[in-house]
Design a protein around this motif. Sequence first.
Motif, PDB file in Angstrom:
ATOM      1  N   GLY A   1       0.760  -1.040   0.099  1.00 22.79           N
ATOM      2  CA  GLY A   1      -0.063   0.063  -0.173  1.00 22.79           C
ATOM      3  C   GLY A   1       0.881   1.599   0.093  1.00 22.79           C
ATOM      4  N   MET A   2       2.337   1.363   0.439  1.00 24.88           N
ATOM      5  CA  MET A   2       2.989   2.289   0.218  1.00 24.88           C
ATOM      6  C   MET A   2       3.751   2.328  -1.024  1.00 24.88           C
ATOM      7  SD  MET A   2       2.726   4.058   3.399  1.00 24.88           S
ATOM      8  CE  MET A   2       4.214   5.084   3.439  1.00 24.88           C
ATOM      9  N   PRO A   3       3.640   3.692  -1.494  1.00 24.23           N
ATOM     10  CA  PRO A   3       4.046   3.641  -2.938  1.00 24.23           C
ATOM     11  C   PRO A   3       5.530   3.443  -3.177  1.00 24.23           C
ATOM     12  CG  PRO A   3       3.762   6.102  -1.991  1.00 24.23           C
ATOM     13  CD  PRO A   3       3.161   4.878  -0.849  1.00 24.23           C
ATOM     14  N   PHE A   4       6.428   3.877  -2.030  1.00 28.47           N
ATOM     15  CA  PHE A   4       7.851   3.619  -2.001  1.00 28.47           C
ATOM     16  C   PHE A   4       8.310   3.475  -0.614  1.00 28.47           C
ATOM     17  CE2 PHE A   4       7.020   8.026  -3.480  1.00 28.47           C
ATOM     18  CZ  PHE A   4       6.901   8.790  -2.437  1.00 28.47           C
ATOM     19  N   ALA A   5       9.413   3.156  -0.722  1.00 28.34           N
ATOM     20  CA  ALA A   5      10.284   3.047   0.732  1.00 28.34           C
ATOM     21  C   ALA A   5      10.573   4.103   1.344  1.00 28.34           C
ATOM     22  CB  ALA A   5      11.365   1.881   0.467  1.00 28.34           C
ATOM     23  N   ASN A   6      11.204   4.995   0.750  1.00 26.04           N
ATOM     24  CA  ASN A   6      11.532   6.279   1.395  1.00 26.04           C
ATOM     25  C   ASN A   6      10.449   7.445   1.607  1.00 26.04           C
ATOM     26  OD1 ASN A   6      11.443   6.879  -1.580  1.00 26.04           O
ATOM     27  ND2 ASN A   6      13.258   8.254  -1.608  1.00 26.04           N
ATOM     28  N   ALA A   7       9.417   7.057   2.223  1.00 23.88           N
ATOM     29  CA  ALA A   7       8.613   7.767   2.557  1.00 23.88           C
ATOM     30  C   ALA A   7       8.711   8.641   3.859  1.00 23.88           C
ATOM     31  CB  ALA A   7       7.057   7.014   2.735  1.00 23.88           C
ATOM     32  N   GLY A   8       9.799   8.559   4.484  1.00 26.31           N
ATOM     33  CA  GLY A   8       9.997   9.174   5.679  1.00 26.31           C
ATOM     34  C   GLY A   8       9.198   8.720   6.876  1.00 26.31           C
ATOM     35  N   SER A   9       8.756   9.761   7.864  1.00 25.69           N
ATOM     36  CA  SER A   9       7.981   9.279   8.820  1.00 25.69           C
ATOM     37  C   SER A   9       6.813  10.321   9.034  1.00 25.69           C
ATOM     38  CB  SER A   9       8.837   9.420  10.305  1.00 25.69           C
ATOM     39  OG  SER A   9       8.081   8.923  11.204  1.00 25.69           O
ATOM     40  N   LEU A  10       5.820   9.709   8.956  1.00 27.74           N
ATOM     41  CA  LEU A  10       4.514  10.399   9.166  1.00 27.74           C
ATOM     42  C   LEU A  10       4.368  10.550  10.736  1.00 27.74           C
ATOM     43  CD1 LEU A  10       1.636  11.858   8.702  1.00 27.74           C
ATOM     44  CD2 LEU A  10       0.841   9.438   8.470  1.00 27.74           C
ATOM     45  N   LEU A  11       4.590  11.832  11.046  1.00 29.33           N
ATOM     46  CA  LEU A  11       4.357  12.116  12.726  1.00 29.33           C
ATOM     47  C   LEU A  11       2.903  12.656  13.152  1.00 29.33           C
ATOM     48  CD1 LEU A  11       7.683  14.363  13.231  1.00 29.33           C
ATOM     49  CD2 LEU A  11       7.276  11.961  13.098  1.00 29.33           C
ATOM     50  N   PHE A  12       2.503  11.890  14.316  1.00 32.62           N
ATOM     51  CA  PHE A  12       1.065  12.344  14.512  1.00 32.62           C
ATOM     52  C   PHE A  12       1.181  12.446  16.236  1.00 32.62           C
ATOM     53  CE2 PHE A  12      -3.046   9.797  15.804  1.00 32.62           C
ATOM     54  CZ  PHE A  12      -3.834  11.096  15.788  1.00 32.62           C
ATOM     55  N   PHE A  13       0.903  13.647  16.548  1.00 28.09           N
ATOM     56  CA  PHE A  13       0.987  13.571  17.969  1.00 28.09           C
ATOM     57  C   PHE A  13      -0.635  14.042  18.555  1.00 28.09           C
ATOM     58  CE2 PHE A  13       2.292  18.272  17.574  1.00 28.09           C
ATOM     59  CZ  PHE A  13       1.440  18.860  18.057  1.00 28.09           C
ATOM     60  N   HIS A  14      -0.975  13.631  19.503  1.00 30.73           N
ATOM     61  CA  HIS A  14      -2.161  14.152  20.242  1.00 30.73           C
ATOM     62  C   HIS A  14      -2.010  14.467  21.565  1.00 30.73           C
ATOM     63  CE1 HIS A  14      -6.307  13.632  22.344  1.00 30.73           C
ATOM     64  NE2 HIS A  14      -6.510  14.254  21.098  1.00 30.73           N
ATOM     65  N   TYR A  15      -2.119  15.576  22.082  1.00 28.10           N
ATOM     66  CA  TYR A  15      -2.140  15.907  23.282  1.00 28.10           C
ATOM     67  C   TYR A  15      -3.186  15.380  24.496  1.00 28.10           C
ATOM     68  CZ  TYR A  15       1.706  19.229  21.698  1.00 28.10           C
ATOM     69  OH  TYR A  15       2.544  19.922  21.303  1.00 28.10           O
ATOM     70  N   PRO A  16      -3.022  14.840  25.652  1.00 31.26           N
ATOM     71  CA  PRO A  16      -1.506  14.881  26.331  1.00 31.26           C
ATOM     72  C   PRO A  16      -1.053  13.737  26.227  1.00 31.26           C
ATOM     73  CG  PRO A  16      -3.465  14.278  27.732  1.00 31.26           C
ATOM     74  CD  PRO A  16      -4.169  14.284  26.269  1.00 31.26           C
ATOM     75  N   ASN A  17      -1.065  12.800  25.366  1.00 31.95           N
ATOM     76  CA  ASN A  17      -0.547  11.281  25.877  1.00 31.95           C
ATOM     77  C   ASN A  17      -0.125  10.708  24.639  1.00 31.95           C
ATOM     78  OD1 ASN A  17      -2.807   9.870  24.909  1.00 31.95           O
ATOM     79  ND2 ASN A  17      -2.170   8.100  26.601  1.00 31.95           N
ATOM     80  N   THR A  18       0.125  10.858  23.413  1.00 37.44           N
ATOM     81  CA  THR A  18       0.587  10.316  22.582  1.00 37.44           C
ATOM     82  C   THR A  18       1.457  10.952  21.463  1.00 37.44           C
ATOM     83  OG1 THR A  18       0.168   8.351  20.946  1.00 37.44           O
ATOM     84  CG2 THR A  18      -1.303  10.006  21.005  1.00 37.44           C
ATOM     85  N   TRP A  19       2.635  10.309  20.729  1.00 37.06           N
ATOM     86  CA  TRP A  19       3.168  10.602  19.408  1.00 37.06           C
ATOM     87  C   TRP A  19       3.625   9.476  18.769  1.00 37.06           C
ATOM     88  CZ3 TRP A  19       5.797  11.339  24.421  1.00 37.06           C
ATOM     89  CH2 TRP A  19       6.915  10.422  24.357  1.00 37.06           C
ATOM     90  N   ASN A  20       3.359   9.410  17.559  1.00 35.65           N
ATOM     91  CA  ASN A  20       3.523   8.373  16.867  1.00 35.65           C
ATOM     92  C   ASN A  20       4.398   8.476  15.526  1.00 35.65           C
ATOM     93  OD1 ASN A  20       1.542   6.707  18.765  1.00 35.65           O
ATOM     94  ND2 ASN A  20       0.462   8.685  17.920  1.00 35.65           N
ATOM     95  N   HIS A  21       5.081   7.479  15.074  1.00 35.19           N
ATOM     96  CA  HIS A  21       5.705   7.423  13.753  1.00 35.19           C
ATOM     97  C   HIS A  21       5.277   6.434  12.890  1.00 35.19           C
ATOM     98  CE1 HIS A  21       9.029   9.959  15.403  1.00 35.19           C
ATOM     99  NE2 HIS A  21       8.599   9.550  16.595  1.00 35.19           N
ATOM    100  N   PHE A  22       4.610   6.646  11.674  1.00 37.72           N
ATOM    101  CA  PHE A  22       4.167   5.810  10.437  1.00 37.72           C
ATOM    102  C   PHE A  22       5.454   5.712   9.522  1.00 37.72           C
ATOM    103  CE2 PHE A  22      -0.073   5.245  12.435  1.00 37.72           C
ATOM    104  CZ  PHE A  22      -0.292   6.368  13.347  1.00 37.72           C
ATOM    105  N   LEU A  23       5.845   4.593   9.308  1.00 44.00           N
ATOM    106  CA  LEU A  23       7.071   4.697   8.456  1.00 44.00           C
ATOM    107  C   LEU A  23       6.483   3.597   7.209  1.00 44.00           C
ATOM    108  CD1 LEU A  23       8.539   5.538  10.821  1.00 44.00           C
ATOM    109  CD2 LEU A  23      10.425   3.984  10.498  1.00 44.00           C
ATOM    110  N   SER A  24       7.356   3.408   6.312  1.00 40.83           N
ATOM    111  CA  SER A  24       6.975   2.671   5.185  1.00 40.83           C
ATOM    112  C   SER A  24       7.186   1.033   5.409  1.00 40.83           C
ATOM    113  CB  SER A  24       7.562   3.071   3.884  1.00 40.83           C
ATOM    114  OG  SER A  24       9.089   2.867   3.906  1.00 40.83           O
ATOM    115  N   ASP A  25       7.821   1.009   6.311  1.00 42.55           N
ATOM    116  CA  ASP A  25       8.044  -0.704   6.790  1.00 42.55           C
ATOM    117  C   ASP A  25       7.441  -1.161   8.239  1.00 42.55           C
ATOM    118  OD1 ASP A  25      10.111   0.728   8.249  1.00 42.55           O
ATOM    119  OD2 ASP A  25      11.271  -0.582   7.927  1.00 42.55           O
ATOM    120  N   HIS A  26       7.165   0.064   9.018  1.00 40.08           N
ATOM    121  CA  HIS A  26       6.789  -0.293  10.308  1.00 40.08           C
ATOM    122  C   HIS A  26       6.146   0.916  11.030  1.00 40.08           C
ATOM    123  CE1 HIS A  26      10.795   1.050  11.747  1.00 40.08           C
ATOM    124  NE2 HIS A  26      10.055   1.337  13.025  1.00 40.08           N
ATOM    125  N   VAL A  27       5.414   0.744  12.152  1.00 41.34           N
ATOM    126  CA  VAL A  27       4.729   1.856  12.837  1.00 41.34           C
ATOM    127  C   VAL A  27       5.228   1.607  14.494  1.00 41.34           C
ATOM    128  CG1 VAL A  27       2.482   2.811  13.369  1.00 41.34           C
ATOM    129  CG2 VAL A  27       2.797   1.932  11.198  1.00 41.34           C
TER     130      VAL A  27
END
Length: 410
Positions: free
Chosen positions: A284-310
């Motif tokens: 589903g990902m178009p390519f490997a070098n998609a970097g990291s999708l950063l998603f924070f929600h205060y007060p308690n989470t930050w997250n990284h969505f990569l092309s190979d793991h989350v």
Amino acid sequence: MIDQGHLLSLLRAQKSGMSLARPFYTSPDIYQHDLDSIWYRDWIFAAAAAELPKPGAYVTLQLGACPLVVVRGADGAIRAFHNVCRHRGQRLCPKPSGTTTKLVCPYHQWTYDTDGKLLWARDMGADFDAAKHGLKQVHCAQTAGMVFVCLAAEAPDFAPMQAAADRYTARHRLDEMKVAHQSRIIENGNWKLVLENNRECYHCAGAHPALCRTFNDDPNLVGSDDSLSSPAGAEHVNRCEAAGLPSRFLISDDQDWRLVRIPFVGAAVSYTMDGKAAAPMIPGMPFANAGSLLFFHYPNTWNHFLSDHVLTFRVLPVSPTETEVTTTWLVHKDAAEGRDYDLTRLTEVWLSTNDEDRRVVEENQKGINSPAYEPGPYSMQQESGVVQFIDWYLRRLAQSVAGPGRIAAE
Ligand code: 3BY
Ligand code: FES
Ligand code: FE
């Protein structure tokens, strides 16, 4: 309970762009006020949906004074309940997670269905009405493969964040992920120090040798900026958006959540020591070098969505100076450990990074505990993300002086 006049005077004395006064990081009264006005009112990240892969799977968490259980029912739906038996109040599920067909209280074996209904209670007499003794339910909603709970009688509107986060993460196929690893640590620091530390990379070059091999510490990428003022950031957003990956900086009106896709350093594609992928690319990902999708929600989470793991991060306050941080590594369900990914390779960078951040936060708390501590200036160039978090926190406190919300089960 904190004296409202005292809190108001502390808020008025607070200068913009400066770290908080000591009581915000140490006082049991302010800690309680944080719980009442933020943690018991907002949506709180509880677990990755992948932690609840089948009916009967459950995860527990301690949210302030409230033990909670999040469980997937026989119908497949995920619900959240107060993890408190309706007989004499025993904590129902003592383990952090598990799988069960029924929730059985360890004290006198009152037995609940995974939808919260009381199914069985021995020798309670003819008058006993089981229907009145089901588990107390709390709000529960999902987005980006993450389960959130909310203790407020009336939960804030989840829909705007849900629409945005679902759209940004769609290609990461969160409904097809499985848990590869989870770590849980206690940091001896106030929860806000954990969040502050996450919202800047001023400390990265000094603290995170492994992370810095791949994580770009350009402050324009992770601060309050929209990432486009970084040439690498702009190029990345444009390339990803052209491939159909929503990537542009998006922040909510009240600034409690943000999404943005940022590039790694050079040719790196994942948080590994050599920058190469740690797991097979998520279909589903178009390519490997998609970097990291950063998603924070205060007060308690930050997250990284990569092309190979989350990677998901769950922060929970334990006491004024203790905070639990749970990190979960997700990979596509078809990836087999040993064959398609090596657990050490997948986890080593963030296991080190978390431990490095733990030490930073603990030393930060130790210094703040000193009578010699006084609020110091944040770097507007490097720490705009921290200023954004602190401004959000102070706004929330100022609003709460008008009257904090109530817990639904009260
Ligand atoms: O996890 C994060 O997103 C942050 C950004 C800067 C420091 N830390 C790596
Ligand atoms: Fe749960 Fe008695 S307290 S069965
Ligand atoms: Fe860090």
